[in-house]
Scaffold this motif. Structure first.
Motif, mmCIF file in Angstrom:
data_model
loop_
_atom_site.group_PDB
_atom_site.id
_atom_site.type_symbol
_atom_site.label_atom_id
_atom_site.label_comp_id
_atom_site.label_asym_id
_atom_site.label_seq_id
_atom_site.Cartn_x
_atom_site.Cartn_y
_atom_site.Cartn_z
ATOM 1 N N MET A 117 0.850 -1.204 0.000
ATOM 2 C CA MET A 117 0.000 0.000 0.000
ATOM 3 C C MET A 117 0.886 1.255 0.000
ATOM 4 S SD MET A 117 -3.087 1.036 2.558
ATOM 5 C CE MET A 117 -3.540 -0.569 3.187
ATOM 6 N N PRO A 118 0.545 2.273 -0.790
ATOM 7 C CA PRO A 118 1.380 3.482 -0.800
ATOM 8 C C PRO A 118 1.248 4.253 0.511
ATOM 9 C CG PRO A 118 -0.624 3.848 -2.077
ATOM 10 C CD PRO A 118 -0.654 2.418 -1.629
ATOM 11 N N GLY A 119 2.277 5.065 0.808
ATOM 12 C CA GLY A 119 2.163 5.925 1.983
ATOM 13 C C GLY A 119 1.078 6.960 1.763
ATOM 14 N N ARG A 120 0.553 7.450 2.861
ATOM 15 C CA ARG A 120 -0.514 8.458 2.778
ATOM 16 C C ARG A 120 -0.214 9.596 3.725
ATOM 17 N NH1 ARG A 120 -3.857 7.455 -1.557
ATOM 18 N NH2 ARG A 120 -4.744 5.387 -1.480
ATOM 19 N N LEU A 121 -0.544 10.801 3.288
ATOM 20 C CA LEU A 121 -0.394 11.962 4.168
ATOM 21 C C LEU A 121 -1.784 12.479 4.535
ATOM 22 C CD1 LEU A 121 1.203 14.141 5.609
ATOM 23 C CD2 LEU A 121 1.360 15.400 3.449
ATOM 24 N N ILE A 122 -2.101 12.353 5.829
ATOM 25 C CA ILE A 122 -3.387 12.857 6.328
ATOM 26 C C ILE A 122 -3.077 14.026 7.258
ATOM 27 C CG2 ILE A 122 -5.514 12.237 7.557
ATOM 28 C CD1 ILE A 122 -5.256 9.925 5.852
ATOM 29 N N THR A 123 -3.588 15.187 6.944
ATOM 30 C CA THR A 123 -3.323 16.334 7.806
ATOM 31 C C THR A 123 -4.572 16.687 8.607
ATOM 32 O OG1 THR A 123 -3.834 17.948 6.065
ATOM 33 C CG2 THR A 123 -1.554 17.246 6.258
ATOM 34 N N ILE A 124 -4.326 17.243 9.791
ATOM 35 C CA ILE A 124 -5.419 17.647 10.674
ATOM 36 C C ILE A 124 -5.285 19.151 10.892
ATOM 37 C CG2 ILE A 124 -6.523 17.257 12.917
ATOM 38 C CD1 ILE A 124 -5.163 14.510 12.955
ATOM 39 N N GLU A 125 -6.365 19.862 10.630
ATOM 40 C CA GLU A 125 -6.315 21.325 10.674
ATOM 41 C C GLU A 125 -7.433 21.891 11.529
ATOM 42 O OE1 GLU A 125 -4.176 23.419 9.455
ATOM 43 O OE2 GLU A 125 -2.986 22.204 8.074
ATOM 44 N N GLY A 126 -7.255 23.135 11.922
ATOM 45 C CA GLY A 126 -8.301 23.840 12.664
ATOM 46 C C GLY A 126 -7.692 24.840 13.630
ATOM 47 N N LEU A 127 -8.567 25.622 14.227
ATOM 48 C CA LEU A 127 -8.117 26.611 15.211
ATOM 49 C C LEU A 127 -7.566 25.921 16.452
ATOM 50 C CD1 LEU A 127 -11.150 29.038 14.973
ATOM 51 C CD2 LEU A 127 -8.792 29.632 14.425
ATOM 52 N N ASP A 128 -6.773 26.653 17.214
ATOM 53 C CA ASP A 128 -6.295 26.137 18.498
ATOM 54 C C ASP A 128 -7.524 25.799 19.344
ATOM 55 O OD1 ASP A 128 -3.227 27.212 18.365
ATOM 56 O OD2 ASP A 128 -4.608 28.640 17.476
ATOM 57 N N GLY A 129 -7.456 24.667 20.024
ATOM 58 C CA GLY A 129 -8.585 24.276 20.876
ATOM 59 C C GLY A 129 -9.622 23.421 20.168
ATOM 60 N N ALA A 130 -9.381 23.104 18.882
ATOM 61 C CA ALA A 130 -10.370 22.324 18.116
ATOM 62 C C ALA A 130 -10.320 20.831 18.439
ATOM 63 C CB ALA A 130 -10.164 22.535 16.617
ATOM 64 N N GLY A 131 -9.208 20.368 19.039
ATOM 65 C CA GLY A 131 -9.097 18.949 19.401
ATOM 66 C C GLY A 131 -8.252 18.141 18.427
ATOM 67 N N LYS A 132 -7.318 18.798 17.752
ATOM 68 C CA LYS A 132 -6.499 18.116 16.753
ATOM 69 C C LYS A 132 -5.621 17.029 17.368
ATOM 70 C CE LYS A 132 -4.527 21.877 15.281
ATOM 71 N NZ LYS A 132 -5.191 22.721 16.284
ATOM 72 N N VAL A 189 -6.465 3.640 15.968
ATOM 73 C CA VAL A 189 -7.360 2.893 15.074
ATOM 74 C C VAL A 189 -6.569 2.321 13.889
ATOM 75 C CG1 VAL A 189 -9.278 3.164 13.441
ATOM 76 C CG2 VAL A 189 -9.422 4.194 15.706
ATOM 77 N N LEU A 190 -5.704 3.133 13.318
ATOM 78 C CA LEU A 190 -4.951 2.675 12.145
ATOM 79 C C LEU A 190 -3.968 1.570 12.524
ATOM 80 C CD1 LEU A 190 -4.322 6.090 10.320
ATOM 81 C CD2 LEU A 190 -5.874 4.272 9.620
ATOM 82 N N GLU A 191 -3.305 1.754 13.668
ATOM 83 C CA GLU A 191 -2.367 0.718 14.127
ATOM 84 C C GLU A 191 -3.083 -0.608 14.311
ATOM 85 O OE1 GLU A 191 -0.342 2.048 17.703
ATOM 86 O OE2 GLU A 191 0.893 3.362 16.451
ATOM 87 N N ALA A 192 -4.266 -0.550 14.914
ATOM 88 C CA ALA A 192 -5.042 -1.768 15.155
ATOM 89 C C ALA A 192 -5.400 -2.460 13.843
ATOM 90 C CB ALA A 192 -6.312 -1.436 15.941
ATOM 91 N N ARG A 193 -5.443 -1.698 12.763
ATOM 92 C CA ARG A 193 -5.740 -2.295 11.452
ATOM 93 C C ARG A 193 -4.471 -2.701 10.719
ATOM 94 N NH1 ARG A 193 -10.789 0.737 8.588
ATOM 95 N NH2 ARG A 193 -12.064 0.994 10.430
ATOM 96 N N GLY A 194 -3.326 -2.578 11.385
ATOM 97 C CA GLY A 194 -2.071 -3.010 10.777
ATOM 98 C C GLY A 194 -1.461 -2.002 9.818
ATOM 99 N N VAL A 195 -1.934 -0.751 9.887
ATOM 100 C CA VAL A 195 -1.379 0.285 9.008
ATOM 101 C C VAL A 195 -0.113 0.846 9.664
ATOM 102 C CG1 VAL A 195 -1.811 2.569 8.004
ATOM 103 C CG2 VAL A 195 -3.673 0.905 8.159
ATOM 104 N N PRO A 196 1.006 0.931 8.926
ATOM 105 C CA PRO A 196 2.214 1.533 9.507
ATOM 106 C C PRO A 196 2.021 3.039 9.628
ATOM 107 C CG PRO A 196 2.601 0.923 7.210
ATOM 108 C CD PRO A 196 1.190 0.518 7.528
ATOM 109 N N VAL A 197 1.834 3.528 10.839
ATOM 110 C CA VAL A 197 1.430 4.925 11.010
ATOM 111 C C VAL A 197 2.400 5.686 11.913
ATOM 112 C CG1 VAL A 197 -0.134 4.365 12.920
ATOM 113 C CG2 VAL A 197 -0.571 6.401 11.568
ATOM 114 N N ARG A 198 2.540 6.973 11.606
ATOM 115 C CA ARG A 198 3.412 7.836 12.397
ATOM 116 C C ARG A 198 2.677 9.162 12.591
ATOM 117 N NH1 ARG A 198 9.312 8.757 12.084
ATOM 118 N NH2 ARG A 198 9.502 7.125 10.540
#
Ligand code: TMP
Length: 206
Positions: free
Chosen positions: A1-16, A26-35
């Protein structure tokens, strides 16, 4: 599977940060190599630039601020992000170019186009596969942030008009690229935010 870039955005305090931790589990539990990484930061130069740019004791002009964030990002991409993606990892990144577009382009009034161009140079044009935008009312974000009891950094000391401009810029970015940028209601419980986020990346997991 190719690497993926998922970004999380929002104002400070949004819960990123909470979302990044939940998604990583969740991703680790599915066996996805995640950082999980954050910006500015992730590598030594960028962590040091983070300290400088957030320091309330320093005078930092809008253009210098945009350049410091872009420099921290350029180093992260070259030293860690691009190699991780090339190796097939999934990277959950707490803030990326959209933060500069919203904070420096919108909040500081430097303009989205100028900041986009600067960052295209800095990142070599790297674009997230998906961006999860945690939408929160600026007042609510402020209240959550104040509730954490940490001293406000240089940006957090800005007034309400700054954060209103950032929120508006995020809305515009989400409207411009609805396929990449997915809005999630950050006023919900952390569990509901996580469930929505999983729904918004489920096509990438297939
Ligand atoms: P945070 O990691 O606590 O979100 O702190 C990063 C701060 O820097 C936050 O106030 C948002 C701001 N920021 C920008 O203004 N532009 C950027 O490009 C990035 C990555 C962050």
């Amino acid at each position: 599977m190719p690497g993926r870039l998922i970004t999380i955005e929002g104002l400070d305090g949004a819960g990123k940060t909470t979302l990044a931790a939940g998604l990583a589990e969740v991703l680790e539990a599915r066996g996805v190599p995640v950082r999980a990484l954050r910006e500015p930061g992730g590598v030594e130069l960028s962590e040091r630039l983070r300290e400088l740019v957030k320091d309330p004791a320093l005078t930092v002009g809008a253009r210098a601020e945009a350049l410091v964030y872009a420099a921290a990002r350029a180093q992260l991409v070259e030293e860690l992000l691009a190699p991780a993606l090339a190796a097939g990892e999934w990277v959950l990144l707490d803030r990326f170019v959209d933060s500069s577009l919203a904070y420096q382009g919108g909040g500081r009034g430097l303009g989205i186009d100028a900041i986009a161009e600067l960052n295209r140079f800095g990142t070599g044009g790297l674009t997230p596969d998906r961006t999860l935008y945690l939408r929160i009312d600026p007042q609510d974000g402020r209240a959550r942030q104040a509730g954490r009891g940490e001293a406000a950094d240089r940006l957090e000391r800005e007034d309400d008009t700054f954060f209103a401009a950032i929120a508006l810029a995020y809305e515009q970015l989400a409207a411009l690229e609805p396929e990449r940028v997915r809005e999630i209601d950050a006023a919900q419980s952390p569990e509901a935010v996580l469930a929505d986020a999983i729904g918004e990346i489920s096509d990438l997991l297939r």
